[in-house]
Design an enzyme around this catalytic site. Structure first.
Site, PDB file in Angstrom:
ATOM      1  N   LYS A 146       0.840  -1.208   0.000  1.00 40.31           N
ATOM      2  CA  LYS A 146       0.000   0.000   0.000  1.00 40.31           C
ATOM      3  C   LYS A 146       0.874   1.258   0.000  1.00 40.31           C
ATOM      4  O   LYS A 146       0.629   2.178  -0.777  1.00 40.31           O
ATOM      5  CB  LYS A 146      -0.918  -0.031   1.236  1.00 40.31           C
ATOM      6  CG  LYS A 146      -1.871   1.146   1.321  1.00 40.31           C
ATOM      7  CD  LYS A 146      -3.108   0.801   2.139  1.00 40.31           C
ATOM      8  CE  LYS A 146      -2.884   0.910   3.634  1.00 40.31           C
ATOM      9  NZ  LYS A 146      -2.714   2.300   4.096  1.00 40.31           N
ATOM     10  N   ASP A 184       1.713  -1.239  11.818  1.00 42.18           N
ATOM     11  CA  ASP A 184       0.416  -1.701  11.311  1.00 42.18           C
ATOM     12  C   ASP A 184       0.123  -3.153  11.708  1.00 42.18           C
ATOM     13  O   ASP A 184      -0.967  -3.663  11.449  1.00 42.18           O
ATOM     14  CB  ASP A 184       0.361  -1.551   9.783  1.00 42.18           C
ATOM     15  CG  ASP A 184       0.357  -0.079   9.377  1.00 42.18           C
ATOM     16  OD1 ASP A 184      -0.051   0.766  10.201  1.00 42.18           O
ATOM     17  OD2 ASP A 184       0.756   0.233   8.243  1.00 42.18           O
ATOM     18  N   ARG A 196       3.021   5.957  -3.242  1.00 38.61           N
ATOM     19  CA  ARG A 196       4.212   6.727  -3.637  1.00 38.61           C
ATOM     20  C   ARG A 196       4.473   6.630  -5.130  1.00 38.61           C
ATOM     21  O   ARG A 196       4.962   7.569  -5.750  1.00 38.61           O
ATOM     22  CB  ARG A 196       5.424   6.262  -2.815  1.00 38.61           C
ATOM     23  CG  ARG A 196       5.329   6.769  -1.348  1.00 38.61           C
ATOM     24  CD  ARG A 196       6.101   5.864  -0.419  1.00 38.61           C
ATOM     25  NE  ARG A 196       6.194   6.371   0.941  1.00 38.61           N
ATOM     26  CZ  ARG A 196       5.233   6.243   1.879  1.00 38.61           C
ATOM     27  NH1 ARG A 196       4.097   5.647   1.608  1.00 38.61           N
ATOM     28  NH2 ARG A 196       5.429   6.718   3.100  1.00 38.61           N
TER      29      ARG A 196
HETATM   30  C1  S3P Z   1       2.320   4.752   6.215  1.00 35.60           C
HETATM   31  C2  S3P Z   1       2.881   5.083   7.410  1.00 35.60           C
HETATM   32  C3  S3P Z   1       2.361   4.649   8.715  1.00 35.60           C
HETATM   33  C4  S3P Z   1       1.411   3.467   8.562  1.00 35.60           C
HETATM   34  C5  S3P Z   1       0.419   3.681   7.461  1.00 35.60           C
HETATM   35  C6  S3P Z   1       1.147   3.874   6.130  1.00 35.60           C
HETATM   36  C7  S3P Z   1       2.905   5.279   4.970  1.00 35.60           C
HETATM   37  O1  S3P Z   1       1.654   5.721   9.311  1.00 35.60           O
HETATM   38  O2  S3P Z   1       0.736   3.248   9.776  1.00 35.60           O
HETATM   39  O3  S3P Z   1      -0.431   2.561   7.345  1.00 35.60           O
HETATM   40  O4  S3P Z   1       2.568   4.791   3.887  1.00 35.60           O
HETATM   41  O5  S3P Z   1       3.732   6.201   5.064  1.00 35.60           O
HETATM   42  P1  S3P Z   1       2.398   6.839  10.198  1.00 35.60           P
HETATM   43  O6  S3P Z   1       3.277   7.615   9.303  1.00 35.60           O
HETATM   44  O7  S3P Z   1       1.271   7.676  10.769  1.00 35.60           O
HETATM   45  O8  S3P Z   1       3.125   6.074  11.255  1.00 35.60           O
END
Ligand code: S3P
EC number: 2.5.1.19
Length: 438
Positions: free
Chosen positions: A25, A325, A30
């Protein structure tokens, strides 16, 4: 979300077979965002066809990016607009349930001089903290407004001239770091970010591959330095499977008796593999096969067999961002270990799609789990015997999938309400579950 979407899962079946989890994901978001501001074409393969990344695609189209209709399992090509080509949208950008979409776009748009943008989310996203991104962007000269003094969406951005800054982020968040780095592409001079612990580094890897002037330094911890002025050039991106999606099967196969599965093509970026360290300390029976690297990201297949007498574990400190996560599914795992497990330093979980500490404790109690909620974590008494229950995802995709795995350990049939939340990150989860437990 349809509150009547209920799945019934029967306990008792083991997991068998081979599976390929959907695309990562974080990397999917990105690939679209960085491809959009590159020059030339970016070809994307392995994209996660699920609600969150599709929200990013939809927002970028409204910003003038030519993204074709995305079809499941089909590679596609986007034509980048370059760093200055983003258009002022005629409509509000709807980020749906996706924190990554909203936070990364805030960084991307803050430096689009003279253009105005409004971002909104669903009920859950509109309550999540955005000040953690808005504040550092304001230090760079960004003009960001929102409810509750800029902390909550809807967010309004007036694109302005940014200046490079030295920013220490108070939380180890890849979303915050990535927003600052994307803003840094348009800021004058050098932008430098230090985070309190290393969070996932997909943005850094991808920006480097696209030709950005970015470097990682280590004198003061993990310091990422980006210089503006360069060009990004479109690339071919192969997206590996998401270890966060694989983790449901890794834990399920470890704790459900008589299971043996192979999960193919899983991303093994070291900023994401904290769960493997926890599985080592639990004494799980797994093996990594076919290791290789695709598009700058390490990958491999993971073979998992049931392990008996799993040990309890403690999760604390710098490992948290590397398994952030996976806390919901690791909470399920802890219920089936010998002894008491503890999750500490996990306050960030309260700011996810739901308050995952509260929601996991509340829902797992319904199966008979013994969990005590602390301010920054959970204490879980292992060796639970789960009885069937009617549980609720409370609209959170990772909660829905964790509860499905918990149901496999319960005697009888359990019901999961609002099970369709899973489609935010793993739309084929229920088919894969049926295939593995068949
Ligand atoms: C993500 C960063 C994490 C993660 C989220 C996806 C990302 O969040 O929990 O599911 O793609 O950069 P945080 O940056 O709030 O820790």
């Amino acid at each position: 979300m349809n509150t009547n979407h209920i799945r019934t899962i029967h306990g008792g079946s083991s997991l068998q077979g081979t599976i390929k989890v959907p695309g990562d994901k974080s990397i999917s978001h990105r690939s679209l965002i960085i491809g959009s501001i590159a020059e030339g074409e970016t070809n994307i393969e392995g994209f996660l066809y699920s609600e969150d990344p599709l929200s990013t695609a939809d927002c970028l189209r409204k910003l003038g990016v030519n993204i074709p209709e995305i079809k499941k399992d089909e590679p596609f090509t986007i034509s980048g607009l370059g760093l200055d080509g983003i258009k002022e949208p005629k409509e509000i950008l709807n980020c749906g349930n996706s924190g990554t979409t909203m936070r990364l776009l805030m960084g991307l748009l803050a430096g689009q001089e003279g253009k105005n943008f409004i971002l909104k989310g669903d009920t859950s996203l509109n309550e999540r903290p955005m000040g953690r991104v808005g504040k550092p962007l304001s230090l760079m000269g960004g003009k960001i407004f929102g409810r509750e003094r800029g902390n909550k969406a809807p967010i309004s951005i007036h694109g302005s001239k940014l200046k490079g800054c030295f920013i220490g982020t108070p939380v180890a968040s890849a979303q915050v770091k990535s927003a600052i780095l994307l803003a840094g592409l348009k800021a004058s001079g050098t932008t430098s970010v230090i985070e309190p612990a290393s969070s996932r580094d997909h943005t850094e890897r991808m920006l480097k591959a696209f030709g950005a002037d970015i470097s990682i330094r280590g004198e003061l911890g993990r310091n990422i330095v980006i210089n503006s002025g360069g060009k990004l050039i479109g690339q071919r991106i192969l997206i590996p499977g998401d270890i966060s999606s694989a983790s449901f099967w890794m834990i399920a196969a470890s704790i459900v008796p008589n299971s043996e599965i192979l999960i193919k093509n899983v991303g093994l970026n070291p900023t994401r593999t904290g769960i493997l360290k926890v599985m080592d300390s639990m004494g799980c029976n797994y093996e990594i096969l076919d290791k290789s690297t695709i598009a700058g990201e390490p990958i491999g297949s993971i073979k998992v067999k049931t392990a008996k007498n799993l040990r309890s574990f403690t999760i604390e400190g710098d490992i948290l961002p590397k398994l952030i996560d996976e806390i919901p599914i690791l909470t399920v795992a802890a219920c089936f270990c010998n002894g008491i497990s503890e999750i500490k330093d996990a306050k960030e979980l309260r700011f996810k799609e739901t308050d995952r500490l509260k929601v996991m404790a509340r829902q797992l109690h319904k199966f008979g789990a013994e969990i005590t909620e602390k301010e920054d974590g959970l204490i879980i008494n292992g060796q639970s015997r789960f009885h069937s229950a009617e549980v609720d995802s409370e609209t959170d995709h990772r909660v829905a999938m964790s509860l499905a795995i918990a149901s496999l350990l319960a005697k009888g049939g359990s019901k999961i309400i609002r099970a369709n939340a899973a489609s935010v990150s793993y739309p084929t989860f229920w088919e894969d579950l049926a295939q593995l437990t068949n």
